[in-house]
Design a protein around this motif. Sequence first.
Motif, PDB file in Angstrom:
ATOM      1  N   ASP A 260       0.836  -1.198   0.000  1.00  0.00           N
ATOM      2  CA  ASP A 260       0.000   0.000   0.000  1.00  0.00           C
ATOM      3  C   ASP A 260       0.875   1.254   0.000  1.00  0.00           C
ATOM      4  O   ASP A 260       1.939   1.288   0.617  1.00  0.00           O
ATOM      5  CB  ASP A 260      -0.911   0.006   1.231  1.00  0.00           C
ATOM      6  CG  ASP A 260      -2.038   1.015   1.091  1.00  0.00           C
ATOM      7  OD1 ASP A 260      -1.793   2.204   1.394  1.00  0.00           O
ATOM      8  OD2 ASP A 260      -3.138   0.629   0.670  1.00  0.00           O
ATOM      9  N   LYS A 261       0.408   2.293  -0.695  1.00  0.00           N
ATOM     10  CA  LYS A 261       1.172   3.531  -0.774  1.00  0.00           C
ATOM     11  C   LYS A 261       1.289   4.244   0.581  1.00  0.00           C
ATOM     12  O   LYS A 261       2.187   5.074   0.768  1.00  0.00           O
ATOM     13  CB  LYS A 261       0.551   4.479  -1.803  1.00  0.00           C
ATOM     14  CG  LYS A 261       1.065   4.259  -3.214  1.00  0.00           C
ATOM     15  CD  LYS A 261       0.677   5.438  -4.075  1.00  0.00           C
ATOM     16  CE  LYS A 261       1.334   5.360  -5.433  1.00  0.00           C
ATOM     17  NZ  LYS A 261       0.962   6.501  -6.280  1.00  0.00           N
ATOM     18  N   ASN A 287      -3.563   3.294  -5.598  1.00  0.00           N
ATOM     19  CA  ASN A 287      -3.107   3.548  -4.227  1.00  0.00           C
ATOM     20  C   ASN A 287      -2.174   2.452  -3.726  1.00  0.00           C
ATOM     21  O   ASN A 287      -2.011   2.254  -2.523  1.00  0.00           O
ATOM     22  CB  ASN A 287      -4.299   3.704  -3.289  1.00  0.00           C
ATOM     23  CG  ASN A 287      -5.177   2.467  -3.250  1.00  0.00           C
ATOM     24  OD1 ASN A 287      -4.976   1.531  -4.024  1.00  0.00           O
ATOM     25  ND2 ASN A 287      -6.146   2.455  -2.360  1.00  0.00           N
ATOM     26  N   LYS A 288      -1.581   1.711  -4.670  1.00  0.00           N
ATOM     27  CA  LYS A 288      -0.612   0.671  -4.342  1.00  0.00           C
ATOM     28  C   LYS A 288       0.685   0.920  -5.097  1.00  0.00           C
ATOM     29  O   LYS A 288       0.765   1.743  -6.006  1.00  0.00           O
ATOM     30  CB  LYS A 288      -1.145  -0.726  -4.725  1.00  0.00           C
ATOM     31  CG  LYS A 288      -2.556  -1.033  -4.279  1.00  0.00           C
ATOM     32  CD  LYS A 288      -2.670  -1.202  -2.782  1.00  0.00           C
ATOM     33  CE  LYS A 288      -4.128  -1.496  -2.383  1.00  0.00           C
ATOM     34  NZ  LYS A 288      -4.291  -1.578  -0.927  1.00  0.00           N
ATOM     35  N   GLU A 334       0.827  -6.924   0.896  1.00  0.00           N
ATOM     36  CA  GLU A 334      -0.598  -7.258   0.870  1.00  0.00           C
ATOM     37  C   GLU A 334      -0.878  -8.468  -0.001  1.00  0.00           C
ATOM     38  O   GLU A 334      -1.753  -9.278   0.310  1.00  0.00           O
ATOM     39  CB  GLU A 334      -1.408  -6.060   0.350  1.00  0.00           C
ATOM     40  CG  GLU A 334      -1.424  -4.884   1.294  1.00  0.00           C
ATOM     41  CD  GLU A 334      -2.392  -3.806   0.844  1.00  0.00           C
ATOM     42  OE1 GLU A 334      -2.969  -3.931  -0.261  1.00  0.00           O
ATOM     43  OE2 GLU A 334      -2.564  -2.838   1.590  1.00  0.00           O
ATOM     44  N   ASN A 502      -6.467  -5.234  -5.100  1.00  0.00           N
ATOM     45  CA  ASN A 502      -7.539  -4.878  -4.156  1.00  0.00           C
ATOM     46  C   ASN A 502      -8.002  -6.139  -3.444  1.00  0.00           C
ATOM     47  O   ASN A 502      -9.184  -6.493  -3.474  1.00  0.00           O
ATOM     48  CB  ASN A 502      -8.726  -4.226  -4.889  1.00  0.00           C
ATOM     49  CG  ASN A 502      -8.394  -2.853  -5.436  1.00  0.00           C
ATOM     50  OD1 ASN A 502      -8.130  -1.930  -4.688  1.00  0.00           O
ATOM     51  ND2 ASN A 502      -8.402  -2.722  -6.743  1.00  0.00           N
TER      52      ASN A 502
END
Length: 547
Positions: A260-261, A287-288, A334, A502
């Motif tokens: 994740d960012k 957003n990754k 993730e 996601n």
Amino acid sequence: MVLSSITRPKVKQFMGEYHFDLLVIGGGITGAGIALDAVTRGLSVGLVEMQDFAAGTSSRSTKLVHGGLRYLKQMELKIVAETGRERDIVYRNALHVTEPERMLLPFHKGGTFGKLTTSAGLFVYDKLAGVKKEERREMMTAEETLHMEPLLREDGLLGGGHYVEYRTDDARLTIEVMKKAAQKGALCLNYMKVEQFQYDRNEKVSGVIVRDMLTGDEMQMNASVIVNATGPWVDEMRGLDELSNDKRLRLTKGIHIVIDKAVFPLRQAVYFDTTDGRMVFAIPRGNKAYVGTTDTFYDNDKSNPIATEEDITYLLEALHYMFPEVTIRRKDVESTWAGVRPLIYEEGKDASEISRKDEIWEAGTGLITIAGGKLTGYRKMAETVIDHVVNRLATSSIGPCLTEHLPLSGGDFDSEEQFNAFLESKSNEAVLFGLTKEEGRRLASLYGTNVDLLYNYFSALSNDEGILPRIWKAEVLYAIHYEMAMTPSDFFIRRKGDLYFNIGYVKLYKEAVTDFMGKILSYSDKNKEQYLMQLEKHIKEAEGLGK
């Protein structure tokens, strides 16, 4: 013809009764490209894939349509030149699934690259690859390089080179090629495994026996020419026929990790060297950020390679080396994915040194095999294969290759400006359907000119209070009716890519999507349980827990 799960039984029946000019075995990017080239030249085409479309290497790459800068280091100038030209063609024909990605190549004291070698290398790359003027390399000072990406290791930094690659969704690119081939008349089926070849009186291949992996039944398909485009399974397929030469594959595995960012706030795609002299990408996506790839010899399960803890540790150490101020731990990873590269064996070379070039072989039985190659070069590989097929068929009714200027499904745009105007228009239109502008832009970006079908499904669905949002139902319906998604894994992994980027959504909606697909595709209770267990296994593997 539409690539639909609903019409799959009818297509299957017809394929068992028809004699094709060409039957393609393999539904990755290479097989899809071959089917599209052949059908647009006027050939009758069938294609079978033993898993889902793009389930092998074609959904497990670094997701770049790139010109092969790394091959300049190996002096494979022909590959650099050809893939450089081809990446622009892929981009123009599929603006909705490819986009320019400015890449930063930092160089440090004592590193693989220096200022002179980087500048000269990127200059030669620009020339060989025919890079557009506005996308040619820029050389920067250490200060300019750090301004572009402040997270970089400052110690020993001498500067950087800035150049353009193209980012894509590899699975969706494959699906769009397959949909275009189907639209033009090719008959394509997933989950159909070739069990054996059939031969005519001259001992030439004339057909195959295939088994439906979803129902278990077997059938025969016949064709004048058969092409083996099965990627990592090329040698197994040749083994069902004859091993007509001493060529064979050497498989290597590459893995990627997603962070994740919030943990890794990467603002700029970076291509950097590691302490052992390899090159690794770190690329922002939404957003990754994702990081890869490794390159190790591989002899295990080709259908489902996974990232080991050793693989993940290697990439984390590479990150710590190049981005020392960022604290990234194993728990911050993730998701992961792993892919197998089907390279042509070269004695004495390690995994990173083996050429990515493609080759075509023809057996004494007439079976044509295409092996090696890269995602970027899929269209040119297909053109070469079909030129070979045309010579075999020896008929004057077959036209020239048309794919250089043929937009893929969803990619009907004349220019980047038109595509950007389309995105703006469709994001505004989304509000009329009760969606947000952001949701409309995401859908238009993902589905291109097919987005109106998504809007139609969305507007026709009732706005009930079920677990699965209406927009997700619309996407499931589109995946079933237009992209032959048969299982929830097909939908989450290869139609949307959510397992990698996601994974929280996959965990949240896995039961609801399985139930919704089950109603449309008439899953039995056993099917539902089987497909849900399969998806849960993929989730564990993506998290690095699937041992």
